[in-house]
Design a protein around this motif. Structure first.
Motif, mmCIF file in Angstrom:
data_model
loop_
_atom_site.group_PDB
_atom_site.id
_atom_site.type_symbol
_atom_site.label_atom_id
_atom_site.label_comp_id
_atom_site.label_asym_id
_atom_site.label_seq_id
_atom_site.Cartn_x
_atom_site.Cartn_y
_atom_site.Cartn_z
ATOM 1 N N LYS A 33 45.158 3.010 1.213
ATOM 2 C CA LYS A 33 44.734 2.246 1.919
ATOM 3 C C LYS A 33 44.884 0.873 1.001
ATOM 4 C CE LYS A 33 44.225 3.523 6.545
ATOM 5 N NZ LYS A 33 43.647 4.043 7.903
ATOM 6 N N ARG A 34 43.823 1.363 0.189
ATOM 7 C CA ARG A 34 43.322 0.027 -0.888
ATOM 8 C C ARG A 34 43.563 0.597 -2.671
ATOM 9 N NH1 ARG A 34 37.076 -0.871 -1.793
ATOM 10 N NH2 ARG A 34 37.761 1.309 0.068
ATOM 11 N N VAL A 35 44.201 -0.502 -2.765
ATOM 12 C CA VAL A 35 43.957 0.357 -4.082
ATOM 13 C C VAL A 35 43.044 -1.090 -5.598
ATOM 14 C CG1 VAL A 35 44.911 -0.195 -6.560
ATOM 15 C CG2 VAL A 35 46.303 1.178 -5.150
ATOM 16 N N TYR A 36 41.712 -0.518 -5.433
ATOM 17 C CA TYR A 36 41.121 -1.921 -6.580
ATOM 18 C C TYR A 36 41.198 -1.363 -8.380
ATOM 19 C CZ TYR A 36 36.640 0.800 -5.522
ATOM 20 O OH TYR A 36 35.585 1.834 -5.425
ATOM 21 N N CYS A 37 40.279 -2.563 -9.028
ATOM 22 C CA CYS A 37 40.361 -2.519 -10.247
ATOM 23 C C CYS A 37 38.784 -3.077 -10.733
ATOM 24 C CB CYS A 37 41.252 -4.508 -10.546
ATOM 25 S SG CYS A 37 42.024 -2.242 -12.378
ATOM 26 N N ILE A 38 38.299 -2.609 -11.591
ATOM 27 C CA ILE A 38 37.321 -2.619 -12.202
ATOM 28 C C ILE A 38 37.411 -3.126 -13.874
ATOM 29 C CG2 ILE A 38 34.810 -1.999 -13.109
ATOM 30 C CD1 ILE A 38 35.053 -0.076 -10.464
ATOM 31 N N PHE A 39 37.330 -3.934 -14.434
ATOM 32 C CA PHE A 39 37.975 -4.792 -15.924
ATOM 33 C C PHE A 39 36.435 -5.496 -16.023
ATOM 34 C CE2 PHE A 39 39.901 -8.816 -14.587
ATOM 35 C CZ PHE A 39 40.342 -7.837 -13.503
ATOM 36 N N SER A 46 25.732 -1.166 -15.363
ATOM 37 C CA SER A 46 26.165 0.687 -14.451
ATOM 38 C C SER A 46 26.784 0.200 -13.516
ATOM 39 C CB SER A 46 25.331 1.047 -15.040
ATOM 40 O OG SER A 46 24.765 1.858 -15.864
ATOM 41 N N ARG A 47 27.383 0.700 -12.582
ATOM 42 C CA ARG A 47 27.749 -0.085 -11.798
ATOM 43 C C ARG A 47 28.129 1.463 -10.747
ATOM 44 N NH1 ARG A 47 31.703 -5.110 -11.199
ATOM 45 N NH2 ARG A 47 31.662 -3.932 -8.700
ATOM 46 N N GLY A 48 28.663 1.379 -9.567
ATOM 47 C CA GLY A 48 28.831 2.416 -8.507
ATOM 48 C C GLY A 48 26.921 2.680 -7.997
ATOM 49 N N PHE A 49 26.518 3.725 -7.972
ATOM 50 C CA PHE A 49 25.089 3.932 -7.553
ATOM 51 C C PHE A 49 25.400 3.532 -5.967
ATOM 52 C CE2 PHE A 49 24.815 2.695 -10.641
ATOM 53 C CZ PHE A 49 23.132 2.880 -11.633
ATOM 54 N N HIS A 50 26.329 4.610 -4.732
ATOM 55 C CA HIS A 50 26.773 4.888 -3.779
ATOM 56 C C HIS A 50 27.418 5.625 -3.800
ATOM 57 C CE1 HIS A 50 30.087 2.235 -4.942
ATOM 58 N NE2 HIS A 50 30.635 3.081 -4.361
ATOM 59 N N ALA A 51 27.149 6.323 -1.999
ATOM 60 C CA ALA A 51 28.271 7.679 -1.544
ATOM 61 C C ALA A 51 29.301 6.755 -0.336
ATOM 62 C CB ALA A 51 27.710 8.672 -1.542
ATOM 63 N N HIS A 114 40.679 0.883 4.013
ATOM 64 C CA HIS A 114 40.124 0.316 3.657
ATOM 65 C C HIS A 114 38.879 -0.243 3.274
ATOM 66 C CE1 HIS A 114 44.248 -1.499 4.605
ATOM 67 N NE2 HIS A 114 44.105 -1.012 5.946
ATOM 68 N N TYR A 115 38.146 -1.475 2.822
ATOM 69 C CA TYR A 115 36.578 -1.608 2.143
ATOM 70 C C TYR A 115 36.134 -1.945 3.553
ATOM 71 C CZ TYR A 115 32.746 -3.750 0.863
ATOM 72 O OH TYR A 115 31.652 -4.384 0.692
ATOM 73 N N ASP A 116 34.945 -1.258 3.820
ATOM 74 C CA ASP A 116 33.728 -1.638 5.361
ATOM 75 C C ASP A 116 32.738 -0.648 4.293
ATOM 76 O OD1 ASP A 116 32.962 -0.516 7.537
ATOM 77 O OD2 ASP A 116 33.530 0.467 7.930
ATOM 78 N N ASP A 119 30.803 2.484 5.243
ATOM 79 C CA ASP A 119 30.470 3.581 4.802
ATOM 80 C C ASP A 119 30.100 3.750 3.709
ATOM 81 O OD1 ASP A 119 32.999 5.545 5.201
ATOM 82 O OD2 ASP A 119 33.094 5.316 3.758
ATOM 83 N N TYR A 120 29.437 2.415 3.126
ATOM 84 C CA TYR A 120 28.526 3.372 1.857
ATOM 85 C C TYR A 120 27.493 3.622 2.152
ATOM 86 C CZ TYR A 120 31.430 -0.253 -1.092
ATOM 87 O OH TYR A 120 32.196 -0.365 -2.343
ATOM 88 N N ILE A 121 26.811 4.268 1.289
ATOM 89 C CA ILE A 121 25.265 5.066 1.826
ATOM 90 C C ILE A 121 24.808 4.315 -0.001
ATOM 91 C CG2 ILE A 121 23.757 6.426 1.528
ATOM 92 C CD1 ILE A 121 26.059 7.857 3.147
ATOM 93 N N ARG A 122 24.053 3.119 0.052
ATOM 94 C CA ARG A 122 23.555 2.504 -1.710
ATOM 95 C C ARG A 122 22.256 3.438 -1.466
ATOM 96 N NH1 ARG A 122 27.044 -0.930 -2.916
ATOM 97 N NH2 ARG A 122 28.850 -1.836 -1.723
ATOM 98 N N SER A 123 21.586 3.770 -0.947
ATOM 99 C CA SER A 123 19.921 4.707 -1.509
ATOM 100 C C SER A 123 20.420 6.244 -1.818
ATOM 101 C CB SER A 123 19.239 4.607 -0.050
ATOM 102 O OG SER A 123 18.194 5.287 -0.328
HETATM 103 P P1 TYD Z 1 30.639 -2.669 -4.947
HETATM 104 O O1 TYD Z 1 30.660 -1.612 -4.300
HETATM 105 O O2 TYD Z 1 29.163 -2.774 -5.386
HETATM 106 O O3 TYD Z 1 31.615 -2.467 -6.058
HETATM 107 P P2 TYD Z 1 30.541 -0.658 -7.216
HETATM 108 O O4 TYD Z 1 30.302 -0.114 -6.757
HETATM 109 O O5 TYD Z 1 31.737 -0.837 -7.718
HETATM 110 O O6 TYD Z 1 30.202 -1.388 -8.545
HETATM 111 O O7 TYD Z 1 31.810 -4.220 -5.114
HETATM 112 C C1 TYD Z 1 31.070 -5.605 -5.151
HETATM 113 C C2 TYD Z 1 31.599 -6.633 -4.136
HETATM 114 O O8 TYD Z 1 32.940 -6.379 -4.119
HETATM 115 C C3 TYD Z 1 31.277 -5.841 -2.797
HETATM 116 O O9 TYD Z 1 30.291 -7.256 -2.675
HETATM 117 C C4 TYD Z 1 32.108 -5.279 -1.753
HETATM 118 C C5 TYD Z 1 33.255 -6.268 -2.398
HETATM 119 N N1 TYD Z 1 34.152 -5.882 -2.934
HETATM 120 C C6 TYD Z 1 35.630 -5.686 -1.562
HETATM 121 O O10 TYD Z 1 35.780 -6.402 -1.068
HETATM 122 N N2 TYD Z 1 36.453 -5.094 -1.666
HETATM 123 C C7 TYD Z 1 36.519 -3.930 -2.505
HETATM 124 O O11 TYD Z 1 37.617 -3.068 -1.929
HETATM 125 C C8 TYD Z 1 35.462 -3.147 -3.208
HETATM 126 C C9 TYD Z 1 35.252 -2.454 -4.226
HETATM 127 C C10 TYD Z 1 33.863 -4.679 -3.380
#
Ligand code: TYD
Length: 137
Positions: A33-39, A46-51, A114-116, A119-123
């Motif tokens: 449903k979604r493709v994103y790119c980190i660059f 460091s990034r992420g830190f979530h489930a 899709h982005y939601d 759905d994130y667990i950030r702690s």
């Molecule tokens: P974030 O989830 O913090 O990146 P990561 O955890 O991979 O380091 O995302 C950074 C910002 O981008 C946050 O405000 C949410 C937004 N975002 C979207 O709008 N759509 C997406 O598909 C993603 C992955 C992030």
């Protein structure tokens, strides 16, 4: 069982160079449903830190490299992503962190939803609590 689930993309290159195709329900084991790119990740970041509660992803480093840490509450494993021909599958309820991005790293992420933000667990503590609640520990 290892947390690291590699997916190898069939090589379609020829004497002109390399090519890989990532197809929904084929090499990618879900509907995309979604493709994103980190660059352009800054040095030392460091990034992420979530489930995610309900989201499957495949991450593939198309250029450069980064170190991916995965943790399911029982075990923590890490690998280098540095090949365009090989990705990893990250299932629901897996804590992920990305470290040591090379300057040229382009990390492509394919997602089943899709982005939601809900759905994130950030702690990490909340993650462990939810894993325990689900009886996954
Ligand atoms: P974030 O989830 O913090 O990146 P990561 O955890 O991979 O380091 O995302 C950074 C910002 O981008 C946050 O405000 C949410 C937004 N975002 C979207 O709008 N759509 C997406 O598909 C993603 C992955 C992030």
């Amino acid at each position: 069982m290892s947390l690291i689930k590699w997916i190898e993309f069939p090589p379609l290159g020829d004497d002109r160079g390399s090519l890989v195709a990532l197809e929904s329900q084929q090499s990618i084991p879900f509907d995309l449903k979604r493709v994103y790119c980190i660059f352009g990740t800054k040095e030392g970041v460091s990034r992420g830190f979530h489930a995610h509660k309900q989201l499957k992803q495949v991450a593939v480093c198309v250029t450069g490299r980064c170190r991916m840490v995965l943790d399911d509450g029982r075990q923590r494993e890490e690998i280098w992503l540095d090949l365009a021909t090989k990705g990893i599958l990250i299932e629901d309820m897996v804590w992920r962190e990305m470290h040591d991005f090379s300057e040229d790293c382009v990390l492509l992420v394919l997602a089943s939803e899709h982005y939601d933000e809900s759905d994130y667990i950030r702690s990490y503590n909340d993650f462990i609590v939810q894993i325990e609640k689900k009886g996954l520990l």
